[in-house]
Design an enzyme around this catalytic site. Structure first.
Site, PDB file in Angstrom:
ATOM      1  N   TYR A 125       0.803  -1.223   0.000  1.00  0.00           N
ATOM      2  CA  TYR A 125       0.000   0.000   0.000  1.00  0.00           C
ATOM      3  C   TYR A 125       0.838   1.276   0.000  1.00  0.00           C
ATOM      4  CZ  TYR A 125      -4.278  -2.586   0.322  1.00  0.00           C
ATOM      5  OH  TYR A 125      -5.316  -3.422   0.021  1.00  0.00           O
ATOM      6  N   LYS A 173       2.183 -15.401   4.721  1.00  0.00           N
ATOM      7  CA  LYS A 173       2.499 -16.351   3.643  1.00  0.00           C
ATOM      8  C   LYS A 173       4.020 -16.525   3.651  1.00  0.00           C
ATOM      9  CE  LYS A 173       1.130 -18.853   0.121  1.00  0.00           C
ATOM     10  NZ  LYS A 173       0.343 -20.079   0.295  1.00  0.00           N
ATOM     11  N   ASP A 206      -3.936 -18.393   2.816  1.00  0.00           N
ATOM     12  CA  ASP A 206      -4.915 -19.203   2.072  1.00  0.00           C
ATOM     13  C   ASP A 206      -5.709 -20.102   3.009  1.00  0.00           C
ATOM     14  OD1 ASP A 206      -2.405 -20.262   2.450  1.00  0.00           O
ATOM     15  OD2 ASP A 206      -2.340 -21.399   0.586  1.00  0.00           O
ATOM     16  N   ASP A 230      -6.901  -6.467   4.229  1.00  0.00           N
ATOM     17  CA  ASP A 230      -7.938  -5.844   3.406  1.00  0.00           C
ATOM     18  C   ASP A 230      -8.872  -6.928   2.852  1.00  0.00           C
ATOM     19  OD1 ASP A 230      -9.380  -4.104   1.891  1.00  0.00           O
ATOM     20  OD2 ASP A 230      -7.768  -3.545   0.522  1.00  0.00           O
ATOM     21  N   ASP A 234     -12.908  -8.200   4.315  1.00  0.00           N
ATOM     22  CA  ASP A 234     -14.103  -8.169   3.453  1.00  0.00           C
ATOM     23  C   ASP A 234     -14.768  -9.548   3.472  1.00  0.00           C
ATOM     24  OD1 ASP A 234     -13.750  -5.520   2.636  1.00  0.00           O
ATOM     25  OD2 ASP A 234     -14.229  -5.990   0.551  1.00  0.00           O
TER      26      ASP A 234
END
Ligand code: ATP
Length: 340
Positions: A125, A173, A206, A230, A234
């Site tokens: 970001y 990850k 994941d 982010d 959601d």
């Protein structure tokens, strides 16, 4: 008596409709209780860009700087020039996104109560992208020890203060992003040793995405980096019934900004059908934060009243269209305000 200065950003798309509802709520609290606000509405976003040539005009920044907290509705295409800049300018390092089950909302599980604690200042970001040659773009991912430690500490403190689960899972990850997420994971692990009362675990992003669907009630506090946070938040919002119920806080040491998790939703803008719960629950988070900061118990009373009012309406099946009801934005708002 303290009067709290609140900067309001109505934004774009469904933003102004939601802000109108939130403003009425704050005015009701101001009129009917001992909690007093001074509300200043300021422009930011696509509308500001077309009116003033800047998505975040200087006078808006000045008003925000003078406020105790900011409540922001979603902005449109210029979101990156507003929220990402504000997060950086005010060092709003923690993005807090609760996802909680509410009554009478169709969802995967009815017992979800989790919060995503997302690092808010770095990762991809930062927007450091450049062309390596004419047809290849490189984006830099920045993960620092300082920011990782700060967000990990925030997550563990959040778990201490929340209900009974007392769990933190760090999501990463590190099997692929060995250095950047390796650093993040190691810092979370290190911070976990300072909080022996909290059950600590780690999950690949994941696996976390999958478990949020398979077993969402098992989560308490998820701490993760900016991009993963982010996306996962959601997903978590959808697990409990949709974006219309999702609030968020951007928390700094001395200043914080609250906003719905969703975007400007241009597809439903101007139709008076947007669900205002996302901004009402963001308002609740803002009052909780102000209550903590100014040690004012009256703010906690009003904050919990907002959540209880929403629960009470949902229990009676008073809902907006997105969550299976029939009420318009203004009808739901009116019913909520009648509870004060
Ligand atoms: P962004 O990328 O800026 O987050 P987006 O393109 O993902 O935005 P959103 O604007 O967040 O899309 O919304 C996705 C869809 O969810 C919208 O098209 C809309 O139908 C629905 N939605 C979002 N917020 C609300 C709300 N408050 N009430 C009802 N429906 C909503």
């Amino acid at each position: 008596m303290t009067k709290y200065n609140i900067a309001l950003i109505p934004g774009d798309g469904i933003g102004p409709e939601l802000m109108s509802s939130a403003k009425m709520l704050l005015e009701s609290i101001n009129d009917k209780t001992s909690v007093k606000f001074s509300l200043t509405e300021v422009d930011a976003g696509d509308n500001a860009l077309s009116k003033f040539g800047k998505a975040l005009p200087d006078f808006t920044l000045d008003a925000i700087k003078k406020s105790d907290a900011c409540l922001k509705a979603p902005v449109g295409e210029s979101a990156a020039d507003v929220i990402i800049v504000l997060r950086r300018l005010f060092d709003l390092y923690a993005n807090i996104r609760p996802a909680k089950s509410f009554p009478n909302i169709k969802s995967i599980s009815e017992n979800v109560d989790l919060v995503t604690v997302r690092e808010n200042t770095e990762d991809v970001y930062l927007g450091w992208e450049f062309y390596a040659n004419s047809d290849t773009v490189v984006a830099l991912r920045v993960i620092s020890e300082k920011a990782s430690r700060r967000i990990a500490e925030y997550a563990f403190k959040t778990a201490v203060m929340r209900g009974e689960k007392k769990k933190v899972v760090s999501v990463h990850k590190a099997n692929v992003l060995r250095k950047s997420d390796g650093l993040f994971k190691n810092i979370c692990r290190d911070v976990s040793t300072e909080f022996p009362q909290i059950e600590y675990s780690e999950l690949y992003v994941d696996a976390c995405a999958m478990n949020l669907i398979r077993n969402p009630e098992s989560f308490d506090v998820i701490v993760t980096t900016n991009l993963f946070g982010d996306i996962l938040s959601d997903e978590a919002a959808q697990v409990v019934g949709g974006l219309g119920m999702g609030p968020a806080g951007n928390i700094g040491e001395n200043f914080s900004l609250f906003e719905p998790v969703h975007g400007a939703a241009f597809d439903i803008a101007g139709k008076n059908i947007a669900n205002p719960c996302s901004i009402f629950l963001s308002t609740k988070m803002m009052l909780d934060w102000l209550g903590e900061k100014f040690k004012d118990p009256l703010l906690f009373t009003e904050a919990i009243k907002i959540e209880n009012a929403i629960v009470s309406l949902l229990k009676q099946n008073y809902k907006t269209i997105d969550i299976g009801g029939k009420l318009s934005t203004s009808e739901f708002t009116r019913m909520l305000l009648d509870i004060w």
